[in-house]
Design an enzyme around this catalytic site. Structure first.
Site, short mmCIF file in Angstrom:
data_model
loop_
_atom_site.label_atom_id
_atom_site.label_comp_id
_atom_site.label_asym_id
_atom_site.label_seq_id
_atom_site.Cartn_x
_atom_site.Cartn_y
_atom_site.Cartn_z
N ARG A 89 -23.81 -47.56 -4.69
CA ARG A 89 -22.67 -48.07 -5.22
C ARG A 89 -23.19 -49.30 -6.33
O ARG A 89 -23.12 -50.50 -5.77
CB ARG A 89 -21.88 -48.69 -4.28
CG ARG A 89 -20.88 -47.83 -3.32
CD ARG A 89 -20.21 -47.00 -3.86
NE ARG A 89 -19.59 -45.79 -3.01
CZ ARG A 89 -19.96 -44.51 -3.00
NH1 ARG A 89 -21.00 -44.30 -3.80
NH2 ARG A 89 -19.36 -43.64 -2.02
N GLU A 96 -28.52 -39.87 -7.19
CA GLU A 96 -29.59 -41.06 -6.91
C GLU A 96 -31.07 -40.65 -6.80
O GLU A 96 -31.44 -41.77 -7.17
CB GLU A 96 -29.31 -41.03 -5.19
CG GLU A 96 -27.85 -41.66 -4.81
CD GLU A 96 -27.27 -41.51 -3.49
OE1 GLU A 96 -26.45 -42.32 -3.00
OE2 GLU A 96 -27.85 -40.76 -2.52
N ALA A 106 -37.71 -44.78 6.90
CA ALA A 106 -36.86 -43.71 7.70
C ALA A 106 -37.44 -42.79 7.97
O ALA A 106 -38.51 -42.25 7.47
CB ALA A 106 -35.57 -43.48 6.43
N ASP A 165 -28.92 -43.02 4.33
CA ASP A 165 -28.30 -42.56 3.27
C ASP A 165 -27.95 -43.77 2.29
O ASP A 165 -27.02 -44.73 2.58
CB ASP A 165 -26.95 -42.00 3.89
CG ASP A 165 -26.03 -41.40 2.76
OD1 ASP A 165 -26.54 -41.70 1.63
OD2 ASP A 165 -24.92 -40.98 2.98
N ASP A 200 -9.96 -48.87 1.89
CA ASP A 200 -9.59 -48.24 0.84
C ASP A 200 -8.27 -48.46 0.26
O ASP A 200 -7.45 -47.81 0.96
CB ASP A 200 -10.32 -47.01 0.46
CG ASP A 200 -11.90 -46.61 0.72
OD1 ASP A 200 -12.34 -48.07 0.35
OD2 ASP A 200 -12.21 -45.77 1.12
N ASN A 253 -26.24 -44.25 -0.53
CA ASN A 253 -25.00 -44.25 -0.63
C ASN A 253 -24.87 -45.46 -1.81
O ASN A 253 -24.26 -46.30 -1.77
CB ASN A 253 -24.10 -44.78 0.46
CG ASN A 253 -22.72 -44.66 0.26
OD1 ASN A 253 -22.43 -43.49 -0.27
ND2 ASN A 253 -21.87 -45.49 0.88
N GLY A 270 -8.44 -38.67 1.49
CA GLY A 270 -8.73 -39.77 2.33
C GLY A 270 -10.08 -39.23 3.12
O GLY A 270 -10.27 -37.69 3.01
N ASN A 281 -22.82 -28.37 5.52
CA ASN A 281 -22.18 -28.03 4.18
C ASN A 281 -20.34 -27.60 4.51
O ASN A 281 -19.77 -28.03 3.75
CB ASN A 281 -22.85 -26.71 3.69
CG ASN A 281 -24.09 -27.38 3.10
OD1 ASN A 281 -24.35 -28.45 2.85
ND2 ASN A 281 -24.82 -26.26 2.60
N GLY A 337 -15.76 -39.27 1.35
CA GLY A 337 -16.06 -38.73 2.72
C GLY A 337 -16.82 -37.36 2.73
O GLY A 337 -17.30 -37.19 3.94
N ALA A 338 -17.11 -36.70 1.84
CA ALA A 338 -17.84 -35.35 1.97
C ALA A 338 -19.21 -35.54 2.29
O ALA A 338 -19.79 -34.85 3.30
CB ALA A 338 -17.48 -34.71 0.53
N GLY A 339 -19.74 -36.37 1.66
CA GLY A 339 -21.34 -36.87 2.26
C GLY A 339 -21.22 -37.52 3.51
O GLY A 339 -22.24 -36.90 4.31
N ASP A 340 -20.43 -38.20 4.01
CA ASP A 340 -20.49 -38.86 5.18
C ASP A 340 -20.37 -37.66 6.35
O ASP A 340 -20.65 -37.67 7.44
CB ASP A 340 -19.31 -39.86 5.38
CG ASP A 340 -19.50 -40.84 3.99
OD1 ASP A 340 -20.93 -41.14 3.91
OD2 ASP A 340 -18.58 -41.59 3.70
#
Length: 345
Positions: free
Chosen positions: A190, A220, A211, A186, A35, A188, A325, A314, A280-283
């Site tokens: 894009r 989503e 899954a 997930d 990134d 994700n 980052g 959370n 990266g919060a969801g990851d």
């Protein structure tokens, strides 16, 4: 080189241990890229005075998030045989992620993404993948034994967009399922990477029913259902929950998350912080949840234990948005406990 070898040593002992028993290794499959983030927040890519490079790719972030919390993780994916690709492999090793399943393409380059940080900390993307190495992973290049040792196999949807990676992804899922892994998904989303909205919707849904665990965002839900209310439990239960699913999680950013199982559903409140960068919060959230699930595969059957694990997850997501980052911001267990015990970040 000696230092790199030393850092990587624990991974071999982890793999021997997980070969004997189905725990607690989590194997993450998919994209790993660079990134480029503007050095100044709240500007467009064109206005940015400069960019800072950072490792990216949701499945890789999840793998590092698990290791950062003290868990055991591995990454499977492909990068270019170039300086960025080698850098990414080293970063995984330095963060105690087993990178033995990585492959290096001699021709295609490591993927790049330019990421705009808006004033509110949200992101916009511009990708350079035509094609990039991650899209070119083949079924023959899969580390099958590594997948078979895992208790959880985690993946996204970006690896479904193009062949040959799509076929490799489907084959890896098949190996994982047959060896008794929990399958974690997930999507994700894009959209810029997909040929069209319809292709994205169809591609993401093509593996939906396989899954065991799915994490999805409010946006989503709206996208996949064609505009339905993401806060309506009936929408989630009737349109997204499927008979084979053990756990469906809906993340709501700072508001926390909702959880759905066959037996119960509910909500866990979030941890309020000042967001600087949501990358990266969801990851971080997913990594924390999978780390809990790897050590207790029946977690989804006990509502109290599940709620405790989700509240901790959370906290992981919240701490991650307080720094720029993804990988540098992924928290340790101690840091999360400190924040949760204070009741505020």
């Amino acid at each position: 080189m000696n230092n790199g070898a030393r850092i990587g040593t624990p991974r071999s002992s982890v793999r021997k241990r997980t070969a004997k028993e189905k725990s607690p290794l989590v194997v993450c499959f998919g994209e790993l890229l660079i990134d480029f983030v503007p050095t100044v927040s709240g500007v467009s890519l064109a206005e940015a005075p400069g960019f800072k490079k950072a490792p990216g790719g949701a499945p890789a972030n999840v793998a590092v998030g698990i290791a950062r919390l003290g868990g055991y993780s591995a990454f499977i994916g492909k990068v270019g045989e170039d300086e960025f690709g080698r850098m990414l492999a080293d970063i995984l090793k330095q963060n105690n992620v087993d990178n033995s399943g990585m492959r290096f393409d001699p021709i295609a380059r490591t993927a790049l993404a330019f990421v705009t940080l808006r004033a509110d900390g949200e992101r916009e993307f511009m990708f350079f993948r035509n094609p990039s190495a991650d899209m070119l992973l083949t079924e023959a290049e899969l580390d099958k034994s590594l997948i078979q040792k895992a208790s959880i196999f985690h993946y996204g949807s970006i690896s479904l967009i193009e062949e040959p990676c799509r076929s490799a992804h489907l084959a890896a899922m098949d190996i994982a399922k047959k060896s008794g892994c929990i399958l974690s998904y997930d999507p994700n989303l894009r959209l810029p990477l997909w040929p069209s909205e319809e292709a994205a919707r169809k591609g993401i849904k093509s593996i939906w029913d396989q899954a065991d665990v799915i994490k999805i965002s409010e946006e989503e839900i709206t996208f996949l259902t064609g505009g339905d209310d993401p806060y309506d439990d009936n929408v989630v239960l009737n349109k997204l929950y499927h008979p084979n699913l053990k756990l469906l999680i809906v993340t709501e950013g700072p508001e926390g998350c909702r959880y759905y199982t066959k037996e119960f559903h509910g909500r866990v409140h979030g941890v309020k912080v000042q967001a600087i960068d949501t990358t990266g919060a969801g990851d971080a959230f997913v990594g924390s949840l999978l780390n809990s699930l790897a050590s207790n595969p029946n977690l989804y059957k006990d509502e109290k234990k599940l709620k405790d694990a989700l509240f901790f997850a959370n906290g992981c997501g919240a701490l991650t948005v307080t720094e720029k980052g993804a990988i540098p911001a992924l928290p340790t267990r101690e840091a999360v406990l400190e924040v949760l015990n204070k009741g505020t970040a």
